[in-house]
Design a protein around this motif. Structure first.
Motif, PDB file in Angstrom:
ATOM      1  N   GLU A   3       0.904  -1.142   0.097  1.00 34.89           N
ATOM      2  CA  GLU A   3      -0.124   0.070  -0.232  1.00 34.89           C
ATOM      3  C   GLU A   3       0.936   1.230  -0.056  1.00 34.89           C
ATOM      4  O   GLU A   3       2.062   1.077   0.510  1.00 34.89           O
ATOM      5  CB  GLU A   3      -0.936  -0.130   1.277  1.00 34.89           C
ATOM      6  CG  GLU A   3      -0.126  -0.032   2.391  1.00 34.89           C
ATOM      7  CD  GLU A   3      -1.024  -0.097   3.938  1.00 34.89           C
ATOM      8  OE1 GLU A   3      -0.639   0.544   4.593  1.00 34.89           O
ATOM      9  OE2 GLU A   3      -2.177  -0.765   3.702  1.00 34.89           O
ATOM     10  N   PRO A   4       0.118   2.383  -0.233  1.00 36.70           N
ATOM     11  CA  PRO A   4       1.151   3.583  -0.220  1.00 36.70           C
ATOM     12  C   PRO A   4       1.715   3.869   1.159  1.00 36.70           C
ATOM     13  O   PRO A   4       1.129   3.411   2.086  1.00 36.70           O
ATOM     14  CB  PRO A   4       0.290   4.855  -0.503  1.00 36.70           C
ATOM     15  CG  PRO A   4      -0.988   4.072  -1.350  1.00 36.70           C
ATOM     16  CD  PRO A   4      -0.813   2.535  -0.609  1.00 36.70           C
ATOM     17  N   THR A   9       0.159   9.211  -1.552  1.00 37.83           N
ATOM     18  CA  THR A   9      -0.649   8.490  -2.740  1.00 37.83           C
ATOM     19  C   THR A   9       0.148   7.405  -3.099  1.00 37.83           C
ATOM     20  O   THR A   9       1.589   7.248  -2.949  1.00 37.83           O
ATOM     21  CB  THR A   9      -1.019   9.400  -4.033  1.00 37.83           C
ATOM     22  OG1 THR A   9       0.209   9.947  -4.576  1.00 37.83           O
ATOM     23  CG2 THR A   9      -1.683  10.697  -3.545  1.00 37.83           C
ATOM     24  N   TRP A  10      -0.034   6.709  -4.001  1.00 37.92           N
ATOM     25  CA  TRP A  10       0.641   5.403  -4.590  1.00 37.92           C
ATOM     26  C   TRP A  10       1.821   6.020  -5.525  1.00 37.92           C
ATOM     27  O   TRP A  10       2.809   5.884  -5.302  1.00 37.92           O
ATOM     28  CB  TRP A  10      -0.168   4.230  -5.397  1.00 37.92           C
ATOM     29  CG  TRP A  10       0.509   3.322  -5.857  1.00 37.92           C
ATOM     30  CD1 TRP A  10       1.277   3.203  -7.109  1.00 37.92           C
ATOM     31  CD2 TRP A  10       0.607   2.152  -5.122  1.00 37.92           C
ATOM     32  NE1 TRP A  10       1.715   1.950  -7.247  1.00 37.92           N
ATOM     33  CE2 TRP A  10       1.426   1.407  -5.732  1.00 37.92           C
ATOM     34  CE3 TRP A  10       0.208   1.557  -3.864  1.00 37.92           C
ATOM     35  CZ2 TRP A  10       1.851  -0.082  -5.672  1.00 37.92           C
ATOM     36  CZ3 TRP A  10       0.519   0.419  -3.601  1.00 37.92           C
ATOM     37  CH2 TRP A  10       1.319  -0.389  -4.391  1.00 37.92           C
ATOM     38  N   SER A  13       4.419   7.703  -3.456  1.00 40.83           N
ATOM     39  CA  SER A  13       5.135   6.592  -2.583  1.00 40.83           C
ATOM     40  C   SER A  13       6.151   5.980  -3.650  1.00 40.83           C
ATOM     41  O   SER A  13       7.402   5.829  -3.358  1.00 40.83           O
ATOM     42  CB  SER A  13       4.098   5.499  -2.267  1.00 40.83           C
ATOM     43  OG  SER A  13       3.272   5.928  -1.232  1.00 40.83           O
ATOM     44  N   ALA A  27       4.548  -5.279  -6.440  1.00 46.21           N
ATOM     45  CA  ALA A  27       3.210  -5.284  -5.718  1.00 46.21           C
ATOM     46  C   ALA A  27       2.641  -6.677  -5.926  1.00 46.21           C
ATOM     47  O   ALA A  27       2.985  -7.426  -6.719  1.00 46.21           O
ATOM     48  CB  ALA A  27       2.080  -4.426  -6.420  1.00 46.21           C
ATOM     49  N   ALA A  40      -2.131  -0.293  -9.784  1.00 50.65           N
ATOM     50  CA  ALA A  40      -0.944   0.210  -8.819  1.00 50.65           C
ATOM     51  C   ALA A  40       0.227   0.266  -9.672  1.00 50.65           C
ATOM     52  O   ALA A  40       0.893   1.549  -9.527  1.00 50.65           O
ATOM     53  CB  ALA A  40      -0.778  -0.686  -7.919  1.00 50.65           C
ATOM     54  N   THR A  43       0.117   3.343 -12.222  1.00 53.24           N
ATOM     55  CA  THR A  43       0.232   4.601 -11.625  1.00 53.24           C
ATOM     56  C   THR A  43       1.580   4.883 -11.129  1.00 53.24           C
ATOM     57  O   THR A  43       2.342   5.867 -11.521  1.00 53.24           O
ATOM     58  CB  THR A  43      -0.713   4.694 -10.252  1.00 53.24           C
ATOM     59  OG1 THR A  43      -2.000   4.582 -10.909  1.00 53.24           O
ATOM     60  CG2 THR A  43      -0.636   5.987  -9.551  1.00 53.24           C
ATOM     61  N   ALA A  44       2.485   3.924 -10.680  1.00 54.66           N
ATOM     62  CA  ALA A  44       3.801   3.993 -10.351  1.00 54.66           C
ATOM     63  C   ALA A  44       4.757   4.325 -11.378  1.00 54.66           C
ATOM     64  O   ALA A  44       5.431   5.120 -11.489  1.00 54.66           O
ATOM     65  CB  ALA A  44       4.353   2.778  -9.680  1.00 54.66           C
TER      66      ALA A  44
END
Length: 118
Positions: A3-4, A9-10, A13, A27, A40, A43-44
């Motif tokens: 999780e972040p 936020t993700w 992080s 992840a 996830a 987004t990263a």
């Protein structure tokens, strides 16, 4: 990363991990709540500059695909703003795609892509 980091936020992080020198972000293939693994990692990848290949590899592993297939897919956008803009323009020229859906967790980070396109 499950999780972040607390209060982040993700994407924030992921940026922090990258700034600390990490080259890979993993992840789990499922979460009890929150983002799914593909969202996830995408987004990263959108929020960082060096984790693109790792994000593509993580998405590929979750879907049992080759990372190059993930990077070439018209349904996945990972990379720097410049890389994503280039991919969007290439896909528009190749397939005629001009509309995309951006998941809410990546909406703020994707704004820089929209700005670069206009």
């Amino acid at each position: 990363m499950m999780e972040p980091f607390e209060g982040m936020t993700w994407a924030d992080s992921a940026r922090e991990l990258e700034a600390l020198g990490y080259a890979t972000l993993f992840a789990p293939d499922h979460f009890d709540e929150g983002l799914g693994p593909i969202t996830a990692m995408a987004t990263a990848a959108a929020a960082t500059t060096e984790l693109t290949v790792a994000a593509a590899a993580e998405i590929a592993a979750a879907l049992r695909l080759d990372p190059d297939d993930v990077l070439g897919s018209p349904f996945v956008l990972v990379g720097s703003v410049e890389e994503i803009v280039a991919r969007l323009q290439e896909r528009r020229d190749r397939w005629g795609y001009s509309y995309y859906t951006v998941q809410q967790p990546a909406a703020r980070e994707f704004a820089s892509v929209i700005a670069a396109l206009t």
